[in-house]
Each structure stands twice: as structure tokens, then as C-alpha cells.
Design a protein around this motif. Structure first.
Motif, PDB file in Angstrom:
ATOM      1  N   CYS A 233      -9.566   6.363  -7.429  1.00 25.03           N
ATOM      2  CA  CYS A 233      -9.242   6.570  -6.124  1.00 25.03           C
ATOM      3  C   CYS A 233     -10.553   8.019  -5.001  1.00 25.03           C
ATOM      4  O   CYS A 233     -10.641   7.560  -4.351  1.00 25.03           O
ATOM      5  CB  CYS A 233      -8.180   7.134  -5.473  1.00 25.03           C
TER       6      CYS A 233
ATOM      7  N   PRO B 231     -11.119   1.090  -2.705  1.00 26.00           N
ATOM      8  CA  PRO B 231     -10.498   0.634  -2.844  1.00 26.00           C
ATOM      9  C   PRO B 231     -11.603  -0.820  -1.570  1.00 26.00           C
ATOM     10  O   PRO B 231     -11.466  -0.898  -0.287  1.00 26.00           O
ATOM     11  CB  PRO B 231      -9.315  -0.206  -2.963  1.00 26.00           C
TER      12      PRO B 231
ATOM     13  N   CYS C 244      -1.369  10.905  -1.509  1.00 31.32           N
ATOM     14  CA  CYS C 244      -1.638   9.538  -2.327  1.00 31.32           C
ATOM     15  C   CYS C 244      -0.072   9.859  -3.753  1.00 31.32           C
ATOM     16  O   CYS C 244      -1.271  10.442  -4.503  1.00 31.32           O
ATOM     17  CB  CYS C 244      -1.795   8.563  -2.327  1.00 31.32           C
TER      18      CYS C 244
ATOM     19  N   HIS D  76      -0.079   8.247  -6.334  1.00 35.57           N
ATOM     20  CA  HIS D  76      -0.412   7.112  -7.082  1.00 35.57           C
ATOM     21  C   HIS D  76      -1.820   7.063  -8.146  1.00 35.57           C
ATOM     22  O   HIS D  76      -2.649   6.888  -8.623  1.00 35.57           O
ATOM     23  CB  HIS D  76      -0.396   6.144  -7.226  1.00 35.57           C
ATOM     24  N   ALA D  77      -2.461   8.495  -6.965  1.00 35.93           N
ATOM     25  CA  ALA D  77      -3.907   8.778  -6.667  1.00 35.93           C
ATOM     26  C   ALA D  77      -4.788   8.906  -8.617  1.00 35.93           C
ATOM     27  O   ALA D  77      -4.088   9.110  -8.880  1.00 35.93           O
ATOM     28  CB  ALA D  77      -4.330   9.095  -6.590  1.00 35.93           C
TER      29      ALA D  77
ATOM     30  N   CYS E  32     -10.764   6.040  -1.545  1.00 31.51           N
ATOM     31  CA  CYS E  32      -9.323   6.182  -0.916  1.00 31.51           C
ATOM     32  C   CYS E  32      -9.194   6.776   0.144  1.00 31.51           C
ATOM     33  O   CYS E  32      -8.973   8.060  -0.342  1.00 31.51           O
ATOM     34  CB  CYS E  32      -8.827   5.553  -1.368  1.00 31.51           C
TER      35      CYS E  32
ATOM     36  N   CYS F 188      -6.372  -1.376  -2.125  1.00 33.59           N
ATOM     37  CA  CYS F 188      -5.432  -0.020  -3.625  1.00 33.59           C
ATOM     38  C   CYS F 188      -6.165  -0.211  -4.157  1.00 33.59           C
ATOM     39  O   CYS F 188      -5.756  -2.120  -4.950  1.00 33.59           O
ATOM     40  CB  CYS F 188      -4.188   0.157  -2.728  1.00 33.59           C
ATOM     41  N   TRP F 189      -6.697   0.670  -5.135  1.00 30.08           N
ATOM     42  CA  TRP F 189      -7.079   0.290  -6.664  1.00 30.08           C
ATOM     43  C   TRP F 189      -5.477  -0.156  -7.256  1.00 30.08           C
ATOM     44  O   TRP F 189      -5.555  -0.354  -8.409  1.00 30.08           O
ATOM     45  CB  TRP F 189      -7.446   1.728  -6.804  1.00 30.08           C
ATOM     46  N   LEU F 190      -4.003   0.134  -7.190  1.00 22.65           N
ATOM     47  CA  LEU F 190      -3.384   0.248  -7.735  1.00 22.65           C
ATOM     48  C   LEU F 190      -2.714  -1.688  -7.530  1.00 22.65           C
ATOM     49  O   LEU F 190      -2.693  -1.837  -8.802  1.00 22.65           O
ATOM     50  CB  LEU F 190      -2.105   0.747  -7.345  1.00 22.65           C
TER      51      LEU F 190
ATOM     52  N   PHE G  93      -6.576   8.259   1.700  1.00 20.26           N
ATOM     53  CA  PHE G  93      -5.971   8.389   1.300  1.00 20.26           C
ATOM     54  C   PHE G  93      -4.961   9.008   0.190  1.00 20.26           C
ATOM     55  O   PHE G  93      -3.379   9.896  -0.452  1.00 20.26           O
ATOM     56  CB  PHE G  93      -4.630   7.320   1.168  1.00 20.26           C
ATOM     57  N   HIS G  94      -6.494   9.544  -0.422  1.00 25.41           N
ATOM     58  CA  HIS G  94      -5.709   9.826  -2.018  1.00 25.41           C
ATOM     59  C   HIS G  94      -5.339  11.193  -1.753  1.00 25.41           C
ATOM     60  O   HIS G  94      -4.261  11.664  -3.033  1.00 25.41           O
ATOM     61  CB  HIS G  94      -6.805   9.788  -2.833  1.00 25.41           C
TER      62      HIS G  94
ATOM     63  N   HIS H 291       0.858  -1.440   0.382  1.00 26.09           N
ATOM     64  CA  HIS H 291       0.028   0.253  -0.360  1.00 26.09           C
ATOM     65  C   HIS H 291       1.025   1.212  -0.311  1.00 26.09           C
ATOM     66  O   HIS H 291       1.907   1.579   0.267  1.00 26.09           O
ATOM     67  CB  HIS H 291      -1.139   0.146   1.209  1.00 26.09           C
ATOM     68  N   PRO H 292       0.428   2.344  -0.799  1.00 25.40           N
ATOM     69  CA  PRO H 292       1.113   3.943  -1.028  1.00 25.40           C
ATOM     70  C   PRO H 292       1.395   3.769   0.393  1.00 25.40           C
ATOM     71  O   PRO H 292       2.620   4.426   0.995  1.00 25.40           O
ATOM     72  CB  PRO H 292       0.632   4.549  -1.345  1.00 25.40           C
TER      73      PRO H 292
END
Ligand SMILES: Nc1ncnc2c1ncn2[C@@H]1O[C@H](COP(=O)(O)OP(=O)(O)OP(=O)(O)O)[C@@H](O)[C@H]1O
Ligand SMILES: Nc1ncnc2c1ncn2[C@@H]1O[C@H](COP(=O)(O)OP(=O)(O)O)[C@@H](O)[C@H]1O
Ligand code: SF4
Ligand code: SF4
Ligand SMILES: [Mg+2]
Ligand SMILES: [Mg+2]
Lengths: 335, 319
Positions: A305, A310, A298, A300-301, A292, A323-325, A294-295, A256-257
Motif C-alpha cells: 500500500c 492499487p 488506514c 489495514h495498510a 495508496c 484497494c489492495w485488500l 489513504f495508507h 474500501h476502508p
């Protein structure tokens, strides 16, 4: 075989506050699924204010207003049967406490009465839990237990202020484990202790766990302590568990990021290369970001997200990540 | 060499107990060290070893039993509270207790500005406050009208640092500023110290249990044990090759964030602090794996070992 002793299912525990006549809701535990095993040390880590203490209160059946369990369940397995904590009477809860589950709250050095000797606290405690216990039997039990844990007997005659902070914390743990509980819940038991004393407390917790083969749920800020003692770790962010894995995976292959930031920010001896902390600030639990949580921080959002939280994806057996990643996830399924 | 602050043979004794059983504890025992301009100096060691007492004396909150504090070459006049001034500012362990929950956080900033007459107009004051907050990654706008409960622990800690910076101090005394915050916030706070040192030439006395962050940001470090400095040198000398048996124990007790390096052997802890404070000879003798006869009777002097200063009889031949 399923050895789950402590389970939560879609647990939501909120602080429902009244602020100048207006209701304010803090979503401190927000849809948490845990399946904590027998004979395991389960660590929980996350930023200050993310809901760790609140989760522990729910696990220990110590929920009091303004905190409320809004939905979901906490269950214990007692003598082979699943027991829903919400169905327990106050008397049943009192009985379970310390005999089945011991909760050592954050900053609990003060459980001792400052004007009573340690042995008096022990005696009160034993008498309230063992009905037929005579005074001498109670002391024998206390002495035996302290000796087993390698603590000096002479502390029984001391007053709390005469003990160092670390010794007080160890005596607190000794007291909490006197009745050999199946589950010990510890909230920051080593925070604000110096490293040598902290090591003594960790050593004691490990000893107790080895002897009782029971379960410890441990919250600490100190990732070094987690690395030393935990079998599995759950990473919490804004009221949710966002990643869960065996300890070596959390440190070796965080997915997770947020976990990656957390692990990469740890300083190491012999390495002075600049380390970054998580950018931005933790979200307010009264006003969580959409999707999410954390977006906003983040790197990587993606669009999704911001829209949807997710679910968990199982990246490996025993390692799940929200996490969507990492994947689409199966919403709300415990490992 | 230029010294910003010098602590010379500092001693502080406290008397404890009732009239009948009085004990005298030397909380700080003949401690000497110095801090250079633009240097981060760490003071580390077990709880109760005298770190806070040392810091409080430097700030003038407490009077030394003997010894002196020399600031930019000037000696402190006896029993005069002069050092907690614009030159030296402090931040403390618990960000939540630093601020009164019923008071807007910005009040603290305006108060400091007034106390030290740092601005003539409100505009000027706000500009100064905003500039200092920007150094810690915040702005006046983030803070205006808000109460402490509206900030996280890490934000409050950065806010206290910004307030300490209002007077453009040469030295910041930070007593365990990271012990209540999580790993990531710790990094943001020590990175800030680094930036203050490198960009503004500010020195920091960093009192901490967290030796990993001390290694990461500090230039030199002193390890205290029961009132004494037992080892002092650069962080490379002291933390990568510790010489004193207590420093060795301390170093081996730092939990590393590495699951392959869990502790294997067990350690012994002191039962009470008093026993060790009252010990004759070396105060670590009761727990030292390398104790010798002389250690029980004679306090060890300082020896120079590979550039570091070590107070231990083991090195009697080295110096
Ligand atoms: N009794 C309470 N009444 C209202 N809000 C509370 C109460 N206790 C905690 N909170 C709030 O709930 C949120 C979660 O708090 P919690 O104590 O669970 O955090 P934590 O993760 O244990 O943090 P820390 O690492 O600082 O101990 C925080 O925003 C906190 O301010
Ligand atoms: N005001 C005081 N009165 C009596 N004893 C004190 C006082 N302040 C500190 N001490 C004692 O002095 C010793 C050093 O304390 P302190 O400087 O706070 O240590 P540290 O900051 O290293 O944890 C401890 O034994 C402590 O109990
Ligand atoms: S779901 Fe999106 S915003 Fe959340 S951690 Fe993963 S990539 Fe970042
Ligand atoms: S002086 Fe003696 S007791 Fe003290 S640290 Fe050195 S060897 Fe150990
Ligand atoms: Mg907490
Ligand atoms: Mg202190």
C-alpha cells in the motif's frame, strides 16, 4: 447498451500555483475515470478539500487558471457524437452551457443581482440564450417553468433578499434548468440549509430529473441526501475516486476502508453507541503520500500500500474499488 | 436543580424595511430555557428562526428587547456586556472565516491568554496552549508558525474549540459548528463535545440543523420555529416521539443514510420568512396539516405532554 453521456478518461486537473516565486502543484483531480449515464443521478462524496468541486469544474468545462487540465479527457455525448471538451471554442462552450449542461456552483445563492427583481434576472438570462425571444414570450416561459416546478409565480416580482435562503436556492435551480439541459451539475446545493428546506430542494431536483430524464451529478457532504436521491455514488479521496457503486451497495456493503469509516461514522436515531470518525487528517494535495493515499490513516495498510496505488477491482458488476485488500485491480479502467 | 445558564422570557425585535414600509419582526419571542452544568443542550429549527440571535444575546453581542439572562444565578445587568467572558466562550459556523488568513493561528491563542491574563511567562502560555490543543487531538507543535490555509476545515474547527477552552469555560456556545464539514469530521467534533462534558464537566449550547448528531450527543433539545420554542424536552422525547406538528415535519425531513427509507410524500415550504413571522395565532398554521380554527387567531400556550413542553393547541386537553 452504453448510455454514457459524460465521460472522463485518466483525467488529471491540478492547481498550478506560484508561491513566492516557487511553483506549487495541488493534485486535486488525479487520474479520474468516470462514465456517467443518461437518466441517472450520480453522487460524489468525500472529505472537505479532497477535490470534489475541482472535479465538477472539469466536468462542466469551467476550468480556469490556476486550475489546469494536465492530461486526460472530458467528453460529452451530444446528439450521438462524442465531443472532447478541450476542442470546444469559447463560443461553443457558452452555447452548451445551460442548453446542454447547467452548472450550479458551490455557494451559488448569489447568482442573482441583489438590486434587480428575480424577473429581470430571468429576462436577461432568456434574452442571452434565445435570440428571437420577445419579452412576453420570455415571461411566459419563465412562468410556465416555475409553475411546472411548483414554485409560486409571485416570486418573479420579488428582490432576492426578500426570499428565504431555501427559496433562493430553488429559484437558482429553476433558472439553471429553464432551458432543459441534458446534464445538471450541482455542488453542495443543500449545504447550510435546514433540513425541511433541504428536503424541498432535493424534491425539486428529483422532480426536474424525472421530467427531463436527464443526468444530475451531485456533490454533497450529507450522506442522507445521497441515500435519498443518488442512483450511483463515487467516493473521492485525495483527488481520486476510490470506490464506485450503486447507492444501496455504498451504504450496505462498502468495500474500501475509507468508505467503511465514512458510512460507519453516520449517527442513527435510536442508537447512541459511540461512533468513530476517520483517524488522522486528510493528506495535503501538494504532497501526497506514496502508493495508496489513504495508507497513513488506514488500519489495514500493508507494505504494498505504501509503494503502489492499487487499480480498480470490479467486485460486482457496477461496483469497483481501488484497494489492495480487495484485489490487484486493472489499472485505470472505467466501469 | 442547579442551573448554569437561564434564559428568561427573552424577546428581540428587529425593524426592517424603509421608512415607508416598516415591518417589525420578533426574531426571538418570549423564549425561556435553561442549561444545567455538564449538559449538552441543542437548539434546532429552520434557518432564520432566531437561534443565532438568541446565542448573540447570551454572549452580549446583542441586547434583548426584554427578558433576562441569568448566569450561575446572577442576572445580567441591563445593557452591560459582561457575559462573553471566561465563563462562556463561543465557536462559529465557518472555520475559515474565524481566522484571518494572513495571521498565524497561534497569535489567536496568545491574544486570548493576554486578554484574560492566563499566563505569566511565554513558557507558561505555551504549556497552557499545548494542554488545550491536546484535548482536541492536536499539539502546539502542530500549530506553531502556521497559517490558517495550512489546515483543513475540521482541524480549524478543532483549533477554535481549543482556543475557546483556554479560559476553562463552563459553557461553550457552538453556533452550527458542523454545518460546513463532512460526515466524519462532524463526528470528531461532536465526540469532542461529549468528551468535554464527560471529562471536564463543560456544558455546550449546540445550535444545529443536524438532528442526527444532536440525538447522538445531546441531553435535551429545544425546537424553535419563527422566534418561538415550540417543543422542548429530552432528545428521546422530542426526537423519538415528536409531538408538535412542526417537530414531526422536521423529524420526517431528516434524510436518513438508508436507501430503503427515501422520502415519498411532498412537502410545502414557506415562500418568505416575513409572512410567517407576521402571522397572528400559531405561526405554523399556514403549513400545518392539523390546523384548527383557533390556531389562526390565538397563539398556542405551552402544554406539558408526556414530560415534554409543547406549544400547540392540539394538546389543550393533555395539560
Ligand atoms: N482557486 C484555487 N487556487 C488554489 N487552490 C485551490 C483553489 N480552489 C481549490 N483549491 C485547493 O484544491 C483542493 C481541492 O479543493 P476543492 O474545492 O475541489 O475541494 P472540495 O472537495 O470541493 O472541498 P469542500 O468539500 O470543502 O467543498 C483544496 O486543497 C483547495 O484548497
Ligand atoms: N441585525 C438584524 N437586523 C434585522 N433582522 C435581523 C438581524 N439579525 C437577525 N435578523 C432576523 O431575525 C430572524 C432570526 O435570525 P437568526 O437569529 O439569525 O436565525 P437563525 O440563527 O435561527 O437562522 C431572521 O428573520 C433574520 O433575518
Ligand atoms: S490500498 Fe491499502 S492503505 Fe489503501 S485503503 Fe486499501 S488497505 Fe488501506
Ligand atoms: S397550534 Fe394549530 S396550527 Fe399550530 S401546530 Fe398546533 S395544530 Fe398546527
Ligand atoms: Mg467544494
Ligand atoms: Mg444562524
Amino acid at each position: 447498451m452504453d448510455n454514457t453521456i459524460l465521460r472522463t478518461e485518466a483525467l488529471h486537473a491540478y492547481y498550478v500555483l506560484d508561491v513566492y516565486g516557487k511553483q506549487k502543484i495541488l493534485k486535486a483531480v488525479n487520474e479520474v475515470d468516470l462514465a456517467i449515464q443518461e437518466d441517472e443521478i450520480y453522487g460524489i462524496a468525500g472529505e472537505s478539500g479532497c477535490g470534489k468541486t475541482t472535479l465538477l469544474k472539469a466536468l462542466a468545462a469551467a476550468v480556469e487558471p490556476p486550475l489546469r487540465v494536465m492530461s486526460g479527457r472530458v467528453t460529452y455525448r451530444i446528439a450521438g457524437e462524442e465531443v472532447d471538451v478541450a476542442t470546444l471554442t469559447p463560443e461553443e462552450k457558452r452555447k452548451l452551457r445551460l442548453e446542454y449542461i447547467a452548472y450550479v456552483p458551490q455557494g451559488s445563492m448569489s447568482v442573482f443581482n441583489p438590486v434587480a427583481r428575480i424577473k429581470d434576472t430571468y429576462r436577461d438570462f432568456i434574452e442571452s440564450h434565445i435570440s428571437a425571444g420577445s419579452k412576453t414570450e420570455a415571461f411566459d416561459l419563465a412562468r410556465e417553468h416555475l409553475t411546472e416546478l411548483g414554485l409560486p409565480i409571485k416570486i418573479l416580482d420579488a428582490y432576492p433578499h426578500q426570499l428565504s435562503g431555501g427559496m433562493r436556492q430553488r429559484v437558482t435551480i429553476a433558472l439553471a434548468t429553464l432551458l432543459k439541459p441534458r446534464i445538471i451539475i450541482g455542488d453542495e446545493p443543500t449545504t447550510a440549509l435546514d433540513v425541511v428546506v433541504q428536503r424541498g430542494v432535493v424534491q425539486l431536483l428529483k422532480d426536474v430529473q424525472r421530467k427531463l430524464q436527464n443526468t444530475i451529478v451531485l456533490v454533497t457532504h450529507d450522506m442522507g441526501v445521497h441515500a435519498n436521491i443518488a442512483d450511483r455514488i463515487g467516493i473521492m479521496y485525495a483527488g481520486k475516486i476510490v470506490e464506485e457503486a450503486p447507492t444501496d451497495k455504498i451504504f450496505g456493503a462498502p468495500a474500501h476502508p475509507y468508505t467503511q469509516y465514512l458510512i460507519n461514522s453516520l449517527p442513527k436515531f435510536g442508537d447512541k453507541t459511540p461512533r468513530e470518525s476517520v483517524p488522522g487528517s486528510p493528506p495535503s494535495l501538494a504532497n501526497l503520500p506514496s502508493g495508496c493515499p489513504f495508507h497513513p490513516r488506514c488500519p489495514h495498510a500493508k507494505d504494498i500500500c505504501k509503494q503502489e496505488m492499487p487499480g480498480f477491482t470490479q467486485v460486482e458488476p457496477k461496483h469497483r474499488v481501488a484497494c489492495w485488500l480487495v484485489g490487484e485491480g486493472e489499472h485505470g479502467k472505467a466501469a | 436543580m442547579e442551573k448554569l445558564l437561564e434564559v428568561e422570557n427573552l424577546t428581540k425585535t428587529f425593524t426592517l424595511g424603509s421608512v415607508l414600509s416598516r415591518v417589525k419582526i420578533t426574531a426571538v419571542d418570549n423564549v425561556s430555557f435553561y442549561i444545567k452544568p455538564a449538559e449538552i443542550f441543542a437548539l434546532a429549527g429552520e434557518s432564520g428562526c432566531g437561534k443565532t440571535t438568541t446565542a448573540r444575546i447570551i454572549m452580549g453581542f446583542e441586547h434583548a428587547t426584554s427578558g433576562a439572562i441569568i448566569h450561575s444565578g446572577k442576572k445580567e445587568a441591563k445593557n452591560e456586556k459582561v457575559w462573553f467572558t471566561e465563563g462562556i466562550q463561543a465557536i462559529f459556523q465557518d472555520p475559515f472565516s474565524t481566522f484571518n488568513p494572513l495571521r498565524q493561528v497561534e497569535r489567536y491563542f496568545f491574544e486570548t491568554i493576554e486578554n484574560y491574563k492566563l499566563a505569566k511567562t511565554k513558557q507558561e502560555a505555551i504549556a497552557r496552549i499545548d494542554a488545550k490543543l491536546r484535548l482536541v487531538g492536536l499539539s502546539y507543535e502542530d500549530l506553531a508558525g502556521k497559517y490558517p490555509s495550512e489546515f483543513s476545515g475540521g482541524q480549524l474547527q478543532r483549533i477554535s474549540i481549543a482556543r475557546a477552552l483556554l479560559t476553562d469555560p463552563q459553557l461553550i456556545i457552538a453556533d452550527e459548528p458542523v454545518s460546513m464539514v463532512d460526515a466524519s469530521l462532524r463526528m470528531s467534533i461532536v465526540n469532542l463535545f461529549k468528551k468535554l462534558r464527560d471529562e471536564l464537566g463543560v456544558s455546550v449550547l449546540y445550535i444545529t440543523h443536524d438532528l442526527a448528531t444532536a440525538y447522538y450527543v445531546c441531553d435535551r433539545i429545544a425546537i424553535m420555529f419563527r422566534g418561538d420554542i415550540v417543543e422542548m424536552g429530552t432528545v428521546e422525547q422530542v426526537l423519538m416521539a415528536p409531538k408538535h406538528p412542526y417537530t414531526q415535519l422536521l423529524r420526517a425531513s431528516i434524510p436518513e443514510a438508508d436507501t430503503t427509507r427515501r422520502w415519498k410524500e411532498e412537502i410545502r415550504l414557506a415562500d418568505t420568512e416575513q409572512d410567517e413571522y407576521l402571522r397572528q395565532g400559531c405561526r405554523f398554521a399556514g403549513r400545518c396539516p392539523r390546523v384548527m380554527d383557533i390556531c389562526r387567531t390565538t397563539p398556542p400556550p405551552d402544554f406539558e405532554v408526556e414530560g415534554a413542553q409543547v406549544a400547540c393547541h392540539l394538546y389543550a386537553d393533555a395539560g
